[in-house]
Design an enzyme around this catalytic site. Sequence first.
Site, short mmCIF file in Angstrom:
data_model
loop_
_atom_site.label_atom_id
_atom_site.label_comp_id
_atom_site.label_asym_id
_atom_site.label_seq_id
_atom_site.Cartn_x
_atom_site.Cartn_y
_atom_site.Cartn_z
CG ASP A 1 31.58 54.50 57.43
OD1 ASP A 1 31.89 53.49 56.78
OD2 ASP A 1 30.68 55.30 57.09
CG LEU B 1 33.33 24.97 36.00
CD1 LEU B 1 34.05 23.68 35.64
CD2 LEU B 1 33.09 25.80 34.73
CB CYS C 1 32.43 42.05 43.58
SG CYS C 1 32.55 42.42 45.32
C1 UGA Z 1 33.44 37.79 44.34
C2 UGA Z 1 34.73 36.95 44.19
O1 UGA Z 1 34.43 35.56 44.33
C3 UGA Z 1 35.79 37.36 45.21
O2 UGA Z 1 36.99 36.66 44.96
C4 UGA Z 1 36.04 38.87 45.08
O3 UGA Z 1 36.97 39.33 46.03
C5 UGA Z 1 34.74 39.61 45.28
O4 UGA Z 1 33.78 39.18 44.30
C6 UGA Z 1 35.04 41.09 45.14
O5 UGA Z 1 35.44 41.52 44.07
O6 UGA Z 1 34.97 41.80 46.14
P1 UGA Z 1 31.29 37.64 45.91
O7 UGA Z 1 30.69 38.66 45.00
O8 UGA Z 1 31.18 37.84 47.36
O9 UGA Z 1 32.85 37.46 45.60
O10 UGA Z 1 30.56 36.25 45.62
P2 UGA Z 1 30.80 34.90 44.79
O11 UGA Z 1 30.75 33.77 45.73
O12 UGA Z 1 31.98 34.99 43.92
O13 UGA Z 1 29.45 34.83 43.91
C7 UGA Z 1 29.14 35.84 42.97
C8 UGA Z 1 27.94 35.45 42.14
O14 UGA Z 1 28.27 34.40 41.24
C9 UGA Z 1 26.73 34.94 42.93
O15 UGA Z 1 25.55 35.52 42.40
C10 UGA Z 1 26.75 33.45 42.71
O16 UGA Z 1 25.47 32.87 42.80
C11 UGA Z 1 27.30 33.36 41.30
N1 UGA Z 1 27.96 32.06 41.01
C12 UGA Z 1 29.13 31.73 41.60
C13 UGA Z 1 27.38 31.21 40.07
O17 UGA Z 1 26.31 31.49 39.49
N2 UGA Z 1 28.02 30.02 39.78
C14 UGA Z 1 29.19 29.67 40.37
O18 UGA Z 1 29.73 28.59 40.03
C15 UGA Z 1 29.76 30.54 41.31
#
Ligand code: UGA
Length: 435
Positions: A31, A247, A257
């Site tokens: 890094d 959902l 992301c």
């Molecule tokens: C997301 C993807 O889930 C990963 O597969 C991907 O690798 C990653 O981005 C990336 O591109 O690096 P992450 O951002 O860590 O992962 O988190 P998530 O768990 O997917 O949640 C993202 C957002 O969506 C959160 O704000 C969460 O609260 C929201 N969310 C998620 C909802 O509002 N409803 C849901 O049903 C699921």
Amino acid sequence: MARIAIFGAGYVGLVTGACFADLGHEVVVRDVLPERIERLRRGEVPIYEPGLDDVLERSRDRISFTLDVREAVDGAEFLYVAVGTPPTASGDADLSAVWTVVDELPEDVQGRPLIVMKSTVPVGTGERVRTRLDARGLGNVGYVSNPEFTAEGTAVRDFMEPDRVVIGSFEEADGDAVERLHAGVDAPVVRAEVSSAELIKLAANAFLVTRISFINEIANVCELVGADVTRVAEGVGLDHRLGPHFLRAGLGWGGSCFPKDSLALKQLAANSGYHFQLLNAVIEVNELQMRKVVQKLQQRLGSLHGRTVALLGLAFKPNTDDMREAPSRIIAHRLLAEGAVVRAWDPVARPGDLDEVEICESSLAAVRDADAAVIVTEWPQLRELVTAEVRDAMARPLIVDGRNLLDPAAAAAAGFEYEGIGRPTHSTPDRELRS
Ligand code: UGA
């Protein structure tokens, strides 16, 4: 066992490096931040990611940290790129950190090391890196796209037990080498050309946010027709063609992301002459969804000027300290703009830049004398919020549950005014409200 250099000691780089070391490979993480490298050398983990400290501890003998490019590159067969690709002002991905890695590679690098792209990049980046390597006389350096699909909070498990491993290569043999590297990972492998591998990553994230924005729109319809989105999502998700995941209606998606990648795909399409109408709508729905919380508070409290609102949870989701593009930021700024006094509590996230928000040490301290509490992040400990102590501490026991975490009937029975997202509203049945 292979020797692997990882460029970038952020979430993706550290998880990738630690997990490869755990699989028995020899890993050097490089890094540019001296403080970060120093801390890692001292055995400290600079990010909050459950399980990562254990993996790093277990593989301590096989992983090292450096500021020096040559130390990382010497003898490495795989040069994993896991640097940040944040959006620029135009919404395109900023690839400057990627170019720095490519340009810093020593010209006398021997053998056939492979640059393996973990960072999320626009389609066409592989071609551009290939051209740049060739221009530098580094035709012996191969290029493979190996996008990451780990989610924060579950990153170690997602790496070790992924749904799939995607490998895009210009040369078959380079893809084979990266496939062999994943021998200890039990998952289907999708082999593709580089551009398809790059697009799989962006399309997967765009599809996931489409599902969330879709269910959030269904939630908004639920509110108008008196239905409950949690039941609707359950009934919809049991169709095996649709599935139950992503959902959960709420106050919108954030993080490092989804916002970045959806914008990058939108811009990629636009730059290629295509107006991605559906994705545009998905993004817009999300922007409006975060603001709906403020409207809900206004409907209950009238003007928010001088009202105290407690934000419970600041991180963009539970089990992370990450506040990048967190909905809490938008909500805090909107509330401040309406003249509200904003307090906040989060078990781990510490915003450095929300100066006007008072950060409290406990959820109880945050809600004391507050006119409303908003559940912004579904931290499990907030399930215990519905107590007489919390109710009596609040000036008005109003909970806006932005993640549908609580049982509405239980909250109402305990004397709270409760409002979720896309659920029938509940009011205090038997208690004189203090306003
Ligand atoms: C997301 C993807 O889930 C990963 O597969 C991907 O690798 C990653 O981005 C990336 O591109 O690096 P992450 O951002 O860590 O992962 O988190 P998530 O768990 O997917 O949640 C993202 C957002 O969506 C959160 O704000 C969460 O609260 C929201 N969310 C998620 C909802 O509002 N409803 C849901 O049903 C699921």
